[in-house]
Design an enzyme around this catalytic site. Structure first.
Site, mmCIF file in Angstrom:
data_model
loop_
_atom_site.group_PDB
_atom_site.id
_atom_site.type_symbol
_atom_site.label_atom_id
_atom_site.label_comp_id
_atom_site.label_asym_id
_atom_site.label_seq_id
_atom_site.Cartn_x
_atom_site.Cartn_y
_atom_site.Cartn_z
ATOM 1 N NE ARG A 83 -3.906 -2.142 0.424
ATOM 2 C CZ ARG A 83 -3.827 -3.354 -0.158
ATOM 3 N NH1 ARG A 83 -2.722 -3.788 -0.892
ATOM 4 N NH2 ARG A 83 -4.681 -4.234 0.266
ATOM 5 C CB SER B 249 -9.178 -1.427 4.465
ATOM 6 O OG SER B 249 -9.428 -2.724 3.816
ATOM 7 C CD GLU C 83 -5.894 0.649 2.262
ATOM 8 O OE1 GLU C 83 -5.936 -0.327 2.898
ATOM 9 O OE2 GLU C 83 -6.635 0.624 1.359
HETATM 10 C C1 LIG Z 1 -15.546 -0.324 -0.934
HETATM 11 C C2 LIG Z 1 -14.074 -0.053 -1.211
HETATM 12 C C3 LIG Z 1 -12.981 -1.214 -1.417
HETATM 13 C C4 LIG Z 1 -11.825 -0.845 -1.567
HETATM 14 N N1 LIG Z 1 -10.875 -1.867 -1.589
HETATM 15 C C5 LIG Z 1 -9.759 -1.823 -1.895
HETATM 16 C C6 LIG Z 1 -8.688 -2.803 -2.104
HETATM 17 O O1 LIG Z 1 -9.338 -3.961 -2.033
HETATM 18 N N2 LIG Z 1 -7.282 -2.691 -2.370
HETATM 19 C C7 LIG Z 1 -6.736 -1.506 -2.579
HETATM 20 O O2 LIG Z 1 -5.680 -1.222 -2.521
HETATM 21 N N3 LIG Z 1 -7.532 -0.143 -2.165
HETATM 22 C C8 LIG Z 1 -9.141 -0.417 -2.085
HETATM 23 N N4 LIG Z 1 -10.007 0.593 -1.833
HETATM 24 C C9 LIG Z 1 -9.246 1.880 -2.016
HETATM 25 C C10 LIG Z 1 -9.542 2.487 -3.307
HETATM 26 O O3 LIG Z 1 -10.364 1.923 -4.059
HETATM 27 C C11 LIG Z 1 -8.077 2.667 -3.955
HETATM 28 O O4 LIG Z 1 -7.063 3.280 -3.086
HETATM 29 C C12 LIG Z 1 -8.252 3.380 -5.149
HETATM 30 O O5 LIG Z 1 -7.064 3.377 -6.073
HETATM 31 C C13 LIG Z 1 -8.405 5.054 -5.119
HETATM 32 O O6 LIG Z 1 -8.915 5.344 -6.268
HETATM 33 P P1 LIG Z 1 -9.494 6.985 -6.533
HETATM 34 O O7 LIG Z 1 -9.366 7.033 -7.909
HETATM 35 O O8 LIG Z 1 -10.690 6.856 -5.616
HETATM 36 O O9 LIG Z 1 -8.396 7.660 -5.607
HETATM 37 P P2 LIG Z 1 -8.666 9.070 -4.594
HETATM 38 O O10 LIG Z 1 -9.352 8.657 -3.471
HETATM 39 O O11 LIG Z 1 -9.415 10.092 -5.250
HETATM 40 O O12 LIG Z 1 -7.379 9.407 -4.020
HETATM 41 C C14 LIG Z 1 -6.521 8.463 -3.567
HETATM 42 C C15 LIG Z 1 -5.050 9.066 -3.427
HETATM 43 O O13 LIG Z 1 -4.407 9.208 -4.953
HETATM 44 C C16 LIG Z 1 -4.142 10.631 -5.032
HETATM 45 N N5 LIG Z 1 -4.608 10.714 -6.516
HETATM 46 C C17 LIG Z 1 -5.852 10.207 -7.028
HETATM 47 N N6 LIG Z 1 -5.738 10.561 -8.389
HETATM 48 C C18 LIG Z 1 -4.342 10.863 -8.923
HETATM 49 C C19 LIG Z 1 -3.470 11.105 -10.059
HETATM 50 N N7 LIG Z 1 -4.290 11.272 -11.156
HETATM 51 N N8 LIG Z 1 -2.303 11.727 -9.917
HETATM 52 C C20 LIG Z 1 -1.936 11.558 -8.566
HETATM 53 N N9 LIG Z 1 -2.215 11.460 -7.378
HETATM 54 C C21 LIG Z 1 -3.746 10.761 -7.562
HETATM 55 C C22 LIG Z 1 -4.982 11.363 -3.929
HETATM 56 O O14 LIG Z 1 -4.049 12.587 -3.976
HETATM 57 C C23 LIG Z 1 -4.921 10.671 -3.149
HETATM 58 O O15 LIG Z 1 -3.708 10.849 -2.293
HETATM 59 C C24 LIG Z 1 -11.294 0.473 -1.621
HETATM 60 C C25 LIG Z 1 -12.151 1.490 -1.513
HETATM 61 C C26 LIG Z 1 -13.688 1.111 -1.468
HETATM 62 C C27 LIG Z 1 -14.400 2.148 -1.088
#
Ligand SMILES: Cc1cc2nc3c(=O)[nH]c(=O)nc-3n(C[C@H](O)[C@H](O)[C@H](O)COP(=O)(O)OP(=O)(O)OC[C@H]3O[C@@H](n4cnc5c(N)ncnc54)[C@H](O)[C@@H]3O)c2cc1C
Length: 347
Positions: free
Chosen positions: A172, A245, A341
Site C-alpha cells: 500500500r 479498509s 490507509e
Molecule cells: C469499498 C472499497 C473497497 C476498496 N478495496 C480496496 C482494495 O481491495 N485494495 C486497495 O488497494 N484499495 C481498496 N480501496 C481503496 C481505493 O479503491 C483505492 O485506493 C483506489 O485506488 C483509489 O482510487 P481513487 O481514484 O478513488 O483515488 P482517490 O481516493 O481520489 O485518491 C487517493 C489518493 O490518490 C491520489 N490521486 C488520485 N488520483 C491521482 C492522480 N491522477 N495523480 C496523482 N495522485 C492521484 C490522491 O491525491 C490521494 O492521495 C477500496 C475502497 C473502497 C471504497
C-alpha cells in the site's frame, strides 16, 4: 458560482465534493478542476485561480477522508482511453488514461483475453490513483503489472515518466504516496504476461472456487470468486458511504508478533520482510470491541471491522474522531499502532 469551461478542462469555483468522495462527506473546494486532456495541464496551471494556491489531486475519492473544506484547487483527471501498445510473444503492453475506472479496465482486459488483473476486480477508483498506494487484493498488487507511469511534475512543470523501479512500490505504498500532490499521474502502462497461472494462494479464493465447483480455474473464474467474496464482505459505497479498509494491516517486529500470538493464538499473522510480521488490523479492531460501533452517523461496519462507514450525515471531523478512537483503543489493548490507509485531508 464562477465556471471556466474549455474543451480540455473545466474549472468551477466553490464546488461541492460530496459526490466526489465515497465516504460522502459534505466538504467543499475553493476551486475544482476536471482535466479532459493531459496536454492542457500547463494551460490549466496558468489560470489565475490555480496560481499560488494549494493543490489536491483527486481521483474518484474512494481513498480519502475530508476533515474540512479544501481552500485550494482540487484537480481530477477525467481523461479516457485504453490502447494496446503491442501484444507480442511474451506479454501485452496496455496504456491506460488516468481517468479510466479501474474496475472497468480489469473487465476490459478479461474480455479481451488479457489475464493478470482478475484478483483486483471490483476495487473502486481511477486508474491514475492505482499506483498511488499500489492497490492490492487477494494476494496480488498492481505494481507487479505496471511497466511505467506517466505524470506531470507540478514543481518542475513538465511531463515525466517513471519506470516500474522508480515507483518504489511496497505494501500500500509508492513514491507517489509518500510525496502526494507532487506528480499528477496522467497514464499508466501495464505489462500483462501471456504466461498465466491462477493466484489463489489466498485461502478465501480457494474456498470460493471450491464452492463454485471449479477445479481448474480460468481467469474469469478467479474474477467471479473475488467478486463473490468482495460483495459478501465489503459494504457497497453506493449503498453506505465508506472508503474500504480504513486501516492498513500493521507491520510489527516478528518478536512482538510472536508474543501477541502466544497470548492470542487466533490473531492472524503473516511473515513480512526485514524480520517483521503483518497482523490483521480487522482482528485487532474486532477484538477491541469496535465492530458495529456507531456514534451518531459515524460507524464501524458490522460486516467488516476495518471499514469506517457514514450512515448518512456524518461530518469529516466526526468520522475522523471515531477512527482515532479505534486507533487509540487498539493501541491501549494490544500495544499496536494502526495507520490509516486512506489519505486524511486536513486543510
Ligand atoms: C469499498 C472499497 C473497497 C476498496 N478495496 C480496496 C482494495 O481491495 N485494495 C486497495 O488497494 N484499495 C481498496 N480501496 C481503496 C481505493 O479503491 C483505492 O485506493 C483506489 O485506488 C483509489 O482510487 P481513487 O481514484 O478513488 O483515488 P482517490 O481516493 O481520489 O485518491 C487517493 C489518493 O490518490 C491520489 N490521486 C488520485 N488520483 C491521482 C492522480 N491522477 N495523480 C496523482 N495522485 C492521484 C490522491 O491525491 C490521494 O492521495 C477500496 C475502497 C473502497 C471504497
Amino acid at each position: 458560482m464562477n465556471t471556466v469551461q474549455r474543451s480540455a478542462f473545466a474549472l468551477t469555483e466553490n464546488a461541492s465534493l460530496r459526490d466526489r468522495n465515497t465516504l460522502r462527506v459534505d466538504a467543499r473546494a475553493a476551486w475544482l478542476a476536471d482535466v479532459h486532456d493531459a496536454t492542457a495541464i500547463p494551460d490549466l496551471l496558468d489560470q489565475t485561480a490555480l496560481r499560488d494556491t494549494p493543490m489536491l489531486l483527486l481521483g474518484e475519492g474512494s481513498n480519502v477522508l475530508f476533515t474540512g473544506d479544501f481552500g485550494g484547487a482540487v484537480v481530477t483527471m477525467r481523461t479516457r482511453g485504453v490502447e494496446v501498445l503491442d501484444d507480442g510473444d511474451d506479454a501485452a503492453r496496455i496504456r491506460v488514461a488516468a481517468g479510466e475506472h479501474w474496475d472497468g479496465l480489469v473487465r476490459w482486459t478479461l474480455a479481451h483475453g488479457h489475464a493478470g488483473l482478475e484478483n483486483l476486480i471490483l476495487i473502486p477508483g481511477s486508474v491514475g490513483a492505482a499506483p498511488m498506494q499500489n492497490i492490492g487484493a487477494y494476494g496480488v498488487e498492481v505494481g507487479e503489472f505496471i511497466e511505467s507511469v506517466e505524470a506531470y511534475d507540478l514543481q518542475q512543470r513538465r511531463h515525466t515518466t517513471f519506470q516500474n523501479s522508480d515507483c518504489e512500490f511496497g505494501y500500500r505504498d509508492s513514491i507517489f504516496k509518500r510525496h502526494p500532490d507532487c506528480w499528477l499521474i496522467t497514464a499508466v502502462t501495464l505489462r500483462l504476461p501471456h504466461e498465466w497461472s491462477p493466484r489463489i494462494e489466498y485461502s478465501g479464493v480457494q474456498d470460493e472456487l471450491r464452492r463454485m465447483g471449479i477445479e481448474r480455474p480460468a481467469p474469469i473464474h478467479v474474477a467471479d470468486a473475488v467478486m463473490a467474496l468482495r460483495t459478501r464482505k465489503l459494504p457497497d459505497p453506493a449503498v453506505i458511504g465508506n472508503a474500504g479498509s480504513f486501516f492498513k494491516n500493521p507491520l510489527v517486529p516478528a518478536a512482538q508478533a510472536a508474543a501477541l500470538r502466544a497470548e492470542h493464538p487466533q490473531l492472524p499473522c503473516w511473515p513480512a520482510p526485514n524480520d517483521t510480521s503483518k497482523l490483521s488490523a480487522a482482528w485487532l479492531i474486532e477484538a477491541s470491541g469496535f465492530k458495529g460501533l456507531r456514534e451518531g452517523d459515524a460507524g464501524i461496519s458490522n460486516r467488516h471491522a476495518l471499514v469506517l462507514v457514514n450512515h448518512g450525515h456524518a461530518t469529516g471531523p466526526q468520522l475522523w474522531a471515531l477512527a482515532q478512537r479505534v486507533r487509540d483503543g487498539v493501541r491501549e489493548r494490544f500495544g499496536v499502532e494502526l495507520e490509516p490507509e486512506p489519505r486524511v485531508i486536513t486543510a
